[in-house]
Enzyme design. Structure first.
Site, PDB file in Angstrom:
ATOM      1  N   CYS A   1      -8.526  22.811  18.633  1.00  0.00           N
ATOM      2  CA  CYS A   1      -8.310  23.070  20.053  1.00  0.00           C
ATOM      3  C   CYS A   1      -7.637  21.875  20.718  1.00  0.00           C
ATOM      4  CB  CYS A   1      -9.640  23.399  20.720  1.00  0.00           C
ATOM      5  SG  CYS A   1     -10.954  22.259  20.292  1.00  0.00           S
TER       6      CYS A   1
ATOM      7  N   TYR B   1       1.627   8.947  14.918  1.00  0.00           N
ATOM      8  CA  TYR B   1       2.840   8.113  14.910  1.00  0.00           C
ATOM      9  C   TYR B   1       4.135   8.916  15.070  1.00  0.00           C
ATOM     10  CZ  TYR B   1      -0.734   5.515  12.302  1.00  0.00           C
ATOM     11  OH  TYR B   1      -1.904   4.944  11.881  1.00  0.00           O
TER      12      TYR B   1
ATOM     13  N   GLY C   1       0.845  -1.194   0.000  1.00  0.00           N
ATOM     14  CA  GLY C   1       0.000   0.000   0.000  1.00  0.00           C
ATOM     15  C   GLY C   1       0.877   1.239   0.000  1.00  0.00           C
ATOM     16  N   ARG C   2       1.504   1.464   1.161  1.00  0.00           N
ATOM     17  CA  ARG C   2       2.324   2.660   1.357  1.00  0.00           C
ATOM     18  C   ARG C   2       3.389   2.827   0.268  1.00  0.00           C
ATOM     19  NH1 ARG C   2       3.024   4.970   6.311  1.00  0.00           N
ATOM     20  NH2 ARG C   2       2.228   3.079   7.299  1.00  0.00           N
TER      21      ARG C   2
HETATM   22  C1  LIG Z   1      -3.560  -7.223   5.552  1.00  0.00           C
HETATM   23  C2  LIG Z   1      -2.810  -6.023   5.058  1.00  0.00           C
HETATM   24  N1  LIG Z   1      -2.180  -6.088   3.866  1.00  0.00           N
HETATM   25  C3  LIG Z   1      -1.487  -5.028   3.372  1.00  0.00           C
HETATM   26  C4  LIG Z   1      -1.389  -3.842   4.080  1.00  0.00           C
HETATM   27  C5  LIG Z   1      -0.616  -2.705   3.474  1.00  0.00           C
HETATM   28  O1  LIG Z   1       0.520  -2.351   4.206  1.00  0.00           O
HETATM   29  P1  LIG Z   1       1.507  -1.250   3.668  1.00  0.00           P
HETATM   30  O2  LIG Z   1       0.724  -0.034   3.337  1.00  0.00           O
HETATM   31  O3  LIG Z   1       2.443  -1.017   4.790  1.00  0.00           O
HETATM   32  O4  LIG Z   1       2.212  -1.800   2.463  1.00  0.00           O
HETATM   33  C6  LIG Z   1      -2.019  -3.734   5.322  1.00  0.00           C
HETATM   34  C7  LIG Z   1      -1.892  -2.497   6.102  1.00  0.00           C
HETATM   35  O5  LIG Z   1      -2.216  -2.359   7.235  1.00  0.00           O
HETATM   36  C8  LIG Z   1      -2.760  -4.853   5.818  1.00  0.00           C
HETATM   37  O6  LIG Z   1      -3.406  -4.787   6.992  1.00  0.00           O
END
Ligand SMILES: Cc1ncc(COP(=O)(O)O)c(C=O)c1O
Length: 412
Positions: free
Chosen positions: A340, A314, A273-274
């Site tokens: 606030c 974080y 994802g990230r």
């Molecule tokens: C089951 C699962 N897969 C993939 C991801 C994606 O992780 P990232 O954004 O760190 O690559 C997450 C993120 O929490 C997740 O819970």
């Protein structure tokens, strides 16, 4: 490992032109950086269908549609994320319902929809999959089991998900009996063992330990006559947000995984994802005023922790750059939001001393876990989202209006 590639294509002039029309705060995503993020994964992995973008990182429909054009799959963790992905034009057969805690109805929905895979991570989910599978008319639904391998990922404690004390998944000892129950059911076919160690990892070591746990289970299951076809290694690759470190490269992970799995016929699925979305996003915010706090200068902006929460949640220090003017001196300031709450910060110790009220700031690398975590606290409409590509830019989500804030409420 490569050094950080700043997102230079979202240049200050373009960002300033966008917010002249759209106002602030506004999220701007660069489709070309999204493309580059996906291509890095495809070059490393080969088959795009083995890469399932984790929708939770950024699920704007425009972003999802752009990513889908590369032929990759998608990992949705909720029925809502699944519905968004379908709404972006992705076929159900390219979607994984991921291994995060879900109600039985969500599992049943995933099984009925004919998804690519449904990952189960608690006993009630297994029972729901078996029940939903019983009434399927077509081929059995492919299901996987999420394992809690008991590995510390070295990420922020809130983002570590594979530790022995985590709430996710089955402990290794629970897997053989759970797999056997699925294998004995008529409407589901267990194919996959999965883990997700956490998000924002800065080394590959945790993956190696966790893969060994899965390989042990593959052998144990094989000796009981069960065949595991696939390992799903989740997401996790970190991004060096401050601009000085290094990003983990998919190619390095894939090389390590292949070495580890040599001699097996296991397919491998990744859920990044990230590492795909983060660098594509910039949040543009305007400085409202400047304040000396006990000798520490601070800029108070119109973007706040409800728009972008990664510092408050974080302690993440993202690059923050002025769009106009030049930096004077090396003194640092805090960058605060207007709510606030004293914890409402976008960053601290930023070398932004020359920035004045009315100036625009670009908070960089906010394409993942940015807008998706925004809220309406203080009854503030959420920001607009813009997608930039070679053709120009377009609004992919309008800024919320005041009426949006009470939609569905009643005074009667
Ligand atoms: C089951 C699962 N897969 C993939 C991801 C994606 O992780 P990232 O954004 O760190 O690559 C997450 C993120 O929490 C997740 O819970």
């Amino acid at each position: 490992m490569l050094t950080v590639r700043p997102d230079t294509s979202l240049d200050p002039e373009l960002l300033a032109a966008i917010v002249r029309e759209q106002g602030t705060p506004t999220y701007v995503y660069d489709a070309r950086i999204l493309d580059a993020g996906v291509r890095r994964w495809i070059e490393a992995v080969g088959d795009p269908s083995h890469i399932c973008y984790a929708v939770k990182a950024n699920y704007n429909l425009g972003v999802l549609a752009r990513l889908a054009s590369h032929g990759i799959g998608f990992e949705a963790s909720t029925v809502g994320e699944m519905a968004r992905t379908l709404a972006a034009g992705v076929q159900a057969g390219r979607i994984v319902l991921g291994g995060v805690p879900k109600p039985a109805e969500a599992v049943a929905e995933g099984v009925r929809r004919g998804l690519d895979l449904v990952v189960l991570q608690a006993q009630h989910e297994v029972e729901a999959a078996v029940r939903a599978g019983d009434s399927l008319e077509g081929p059995p639904a492919r299901v996987g089991l999420r394992v809690r391998p008991g590995i510390r990922a070295g990420a922020h404690p809130s983002l570590e998900t594979g530790r022995a004390d985590a709430k996710f998944g089955f402990g290794p000892a629970e897997i053989p009996a759970t797999w056997a129950a699925l294998a004995g059911a008529k409407g589901v076919e267990p194919t996959t063992l999965a883990f997700h160690l956490g998000s924002g990892l800065d080394s590959f070591e945790p993956y190696e330990g966790a893969i060994d746990v899965l390989l042990g289970l593959v052998q144990e299951l094989a000796s009981a006559g069960h065949r595991v076809r696939e390992l799903d290694l989740g997401g996790g690759l970190g991004v060096a947000y401050g601009g000085t470190g290094t990003d983990l490269e998919p190619a390095d992970l894939v090389r390590i995984v292949r070495e580890r799995l040599e001699g097996t016929d296991l397919a491998v699925r990744y859920e990044p994802g990230r590492s795909i979305a983060a660098r594509a996003g910039t949040l543009v915010t305007r400085v409202l005023y400047r304040r000396e706090r006990d000798g520490h200068p601070a800029l108070v902006c119109d973007g706040e922790f409800t728009d972008f929460g990664r510092y408050s949640l974080y302690g993440a220090q993202h690059r923050i750059e002025p769009l106009e003017g030049t930096l004077e001196g090396s003194d640092t300031v805090e960058v605060l939001g207007p709510t606030c709450e004293s914890g409402d910060k976008l960053g601290t110790d930023r070398p932004l001393h020359g920035v004045r009220p009315g100036d625009l700031l670009a908070v960089r690398d906010v394409g993942a876990y940015g807008f998706v975590m925004a809220s309406n606290y203080n009854a503030r409409p959420r920001p607009a989202e813009i997608l930039v590509d070679d053709e120009g830019w377009k609004v992919v989500r309008e800024r919320e209006t005041l009426e949006d804030l009470w939609r569905g409420e009643t005074v009667d």
